[in-house]
Motif scaffolding. Structure first.
Motif, PDB file in Angstrom:
ATOM      1  N   GLY A 161       0.803  -1.213   0.000  1.00  0.00           N
ATOM      2  CA  GLY A 161       0.000   0.000   0.000  1.00  0.00           C
ATOM      3  C   GLY A 161       0.832   1.257   0.000  1.00  0.00           C
ATOM      4  O   GLY A 161       2.042   1.233  -0.204  1.00  0.00           O
ATOM      5  N   VAL A 201      -3.687   0.814  -5.359  1.00  0.00           N
ATOM      6  CA  VAL A 201      -3.789  -0.304  -4.407  1.00  0.00           C
ATOM      7  C   VAL A 201      -4.756  -1.363  -4.929  1.00  0.00           C
ATOM      8  O   VAL A 201      -4.488  -2.571  -4.858  1.00  0.00           O
ATOM      9  CB  VAL A 201      -4.228   0.217  -3.017  1.00  0.00           C
ATOM     10  CG1 VAL A 201      -4.532  -0.935  -2.069  1.00  0.00           C
ATOM     11  CG2 VAL A 201      -3.133   1.115  -2.434  1.00  0.00           C
ATOM     12  N   GLY A 237       4.232   2.213  -2.189  1.00  0.00           N
ATOM     13  CA  GLY A 237       3.568   2.828  -3.336  1.00  0.00           C
ATOM     14  C   GLY A 237       4.453   2.898  -4.565  1.00  0.00           C
ATOM     15  O   GLY A 237       3.983   2.689  -5.686  1.00  0.00           O
ATOM     16  N   THR A 265      -4.458   1.875   2.148  1.00  0.00           N
ATOM     17  CA  THR A 265      -4.795   2.699   0.981  1.00  0.00           C
ATOM     18  C   THR A 265      -5.224   4.100   1.404  1.00  0.00           C
ATOM     19  O   THR A 265      -5.886   4.256   2.436  1.00  0.00           O
ATOM     20  CB  THR A 265      -5.937   2.057   0.164  1.00  0.00           C
ATOM     21  OG1 THR A 265      -6.207   2.865  -1.000  1.00  0.00           O
ATOM     22  CG2 THR A 265      -7.230   1.935   0.964  1.00  0.00           C
ATOM     23  N   THR A 290      -0.007   7.174   4.251  1.00  0.00           N
ATOM     24  CA  THR A 290      -0.493   5.795   4.183  1.00  0.00           C
ATOM     25  C   THR A 290       0.674   4.817   4.318  1.00  0.00           C
ATOM     26  O   THR A 290       0.573   3.790   5.006  1.00  0.00           O
ATOM     27  CB  THR A 290      -1.211   5.567   2.833  1.00  0.00           C
ATOM     28  OG1 THR A 290      -2.018   6.705   2.530  1.00  0.00           O
ATOM     29  CG2 THR A 290      -2.065   4.328   2.873  1.00  0.00           C
ATOM     30  N   GLU A 291       1.759   5.153   3.646  1.00  0.00           N
ATOM     31  CA  GLU A 291       2.936   4.288   3.702  1.00  0.00           C
ATOM     32  C   GLU A 291       3.526   4.257   5.117  1.00  0.00           C
ATOM     33  O   GLU A 291       3.942   3.206   5.611  1.00  0.00           O
ATOM     34  CB  GLU A 291       3.988   4.861   2.753  1.00  0.00           C
ATOM     35  CG  GLU A 291       4.498   3.863   1.765  1.00  0.00           C
ATOM     36  CD  GLU A 291       4.929   4.590   0.513  1.00  0.00           C
ATOM     37  OE1 GLU A 291       4.133   4.628  -0.428  1.00  0.00           O
ATOM     38  OE2 GLU A 291       6.036   5.141   0.514  1.00  0.00           O
ATOM     39  N   VAL A 347      -3.034  -4.314   4.236  1.00  0.00           N
ATOM     40  CA  VAL A 347      -3.263  -3.454   3.076  1.00  0.00           C
ATOM     41  C   VAL A 347      -3.551  -2.042   3.574  1.00  0.00           C
ATOM     42  O   VAL A 347      -4.366  -1.856   4.486  1.00  0.00           O
ATOM     43  CB  VAL A 347      -4.472  -3.938   2.238  1.00  0.00           C
ATOM     44  CG1 VAL A 347      -4.679  -3.044   1.027  1.00  0.00           C
ATOM     45  CG2 VAL A 347      -4.273  -5.393   1.797  1.00  0.00           C
ATOM     46  N   LEU A 375       4.397  -0.487  -6.134  1.00  0.00           N
ATOM     47  CA  LEU A 375       3.106  -0.772  -6.777  1.00  0.00           C
ATOM     48  C   LEU A 375       2.934   0.028  -8.067  1.00  0.00           C
ATOM     49  O   LEU A 375       2.307  -0.427  -9.026  1.00  0.00           O
ATOM     50  CB  LEU A 375       1.946  -0.477  -5.814  1.00  0.00           C
ATOM     51  CG  LEU A 375       1.963  -1.243  -4.474  1.00  0.00           C
ATOM     52  CD1 LEU A 375       0.718  -0.903  -3.661  1.00  0.00           C
ATOM     53  CD2 LEU A 375       2.074  -2.745  -4.683  1.00  0.00           C
ATOM     54  N   SER A 379       0.782   5.590  -1.281  1.00  0.00           N
ATOM     55  CA  SER A 379       0.370   6.359  -2.463  1.00  0.00           C
ATOM     56  C   SER A 379       1.548   6.596  -3.407  1.00  0.00           C
ATOM     57  O   SER A 379       1.347   7.028  -4.535  1.00  0.00           O
ATOM     58  CB  SER A 379      -0.203   7.703  -2.024  1.00  0.00           C
ATOM     59  OG  SER A 379       0.817   8.502  -1.438  1.00  0.00           O
TER      60      SER A 379
END
Ligand SMILES: Cc1cc2nc3c(=O)[nH]c(=O)nc-3n(C[C@H](O)[C@H](O)[C@H](O)COP(=O)(O)O)c2cc1C
Length: 217
Positions: A30, A110, A62, A99, A39-40, A97, A65, A32
């Protein structure tokens, strides 16, 4: 692009890691990709909790991803990054997870990464079967945080995972007290408990069979 093994297993392939440890492996995905992503940071804090409870953890952030092509079910080719993510999820004992809420839902970054779980469809443990899954959401408001968290837990159910009793939704709006502080005791405790719950579930119910661990040595 970052995927990191933490603490007890810092280097080596996943197979090597499994030979080295009986500890449950918790995979976090997860963030951004934004520098300093809240978020991270929340995901990393939850993984800290998982490690404190005895897990080995791996983080797909992120930036990692963002390297994945958008998941398209009819496309069979997989990039090295996609293979790495799917293989880590396949052997994970628990997952976290995280997000951001974008327009009231799970971010495309995500969600597309989670769609790669389709590659586990034919496995003995399909999708997230048998794994505890911790859910973390950040949003600039309480409403989006709530609905996105509810959506994320529903996605985990659809994938046959077990959302942990505690999920965490963080409102990242600046308050009079300043920007959100993830080390603030209430927030830090929640994220830590979430990580612990994933590990405890994995230890009690979600571990790979011991025979598999023995043959791996
Ligand atoms: C494209 C976009 C859409 C967003 N939509 C919402 C929203 O609908 N509701 C909300 O409360 N916050 C929304 N936000 C704010 C983010 O959810 C919030 O800032 C989040 O904490 C950012 O995470 P990060 O620090 O990991 O980048 C949005 C942000 C972006 C960039």
């Amino acid at each position: 692009m970052t995927s990191r093994w933490h603490q007890r297993v810092r280097t080596g392939t996943e197979a090597e890691a499994r030979q080295m440890t009986d500890e449950p492996v918790v995979v976090g995905l997860g963030g951004s990709g934004r520098p300093g992503s809240t978020t991270e940071r929340a995901l990393a804090a939850a993984l800290d909790g998982a490690r404190r409870a005895g897990a080995t953890t791996r983080l797909f952030d992120g930036a990692f991803l963002a390297e994945l092509p958008l998941f398209l079910p009819w496309q069979q080719a997989r990039t090295a990054a996609a293979v790495e993510l799917v293989s880590a999820l396949r052997t994970a004992d628990g997952v976290i997870v995280a997000t951001p809420s974008y327009h009231g839902g799970v971010s495309a970054l995500v969600k597309s990464a989670m769609d790669y779980l389709e590659d586990l469809r034919g496995d003995d443990r399909p999708y997230l079967d048998g794994r505890a899954v911790g859910c973390v959401v950040t949003a600039a408001g309480a409403q989006a945080g709530g609905v996105t968290l509810s959506a994320l837990r529903t996605i985990v159910h659809a994938l046959r995972g077990w959302p942990t009793p505690l999920s965490v939704s963080l409102n990242t709006t600046r308050s009079a007290a300043g920007p959100i502080n993830l080390t603030e005791s209430g927030t830090a405790t929640q994220l830590s408990i979430l990580g612990e719950q994933v590990t405890r579930f994995a230890t009690a119910f979600g571990r790979r069979p011991q025979a598999e661990l023995r043959t791996a040595r």
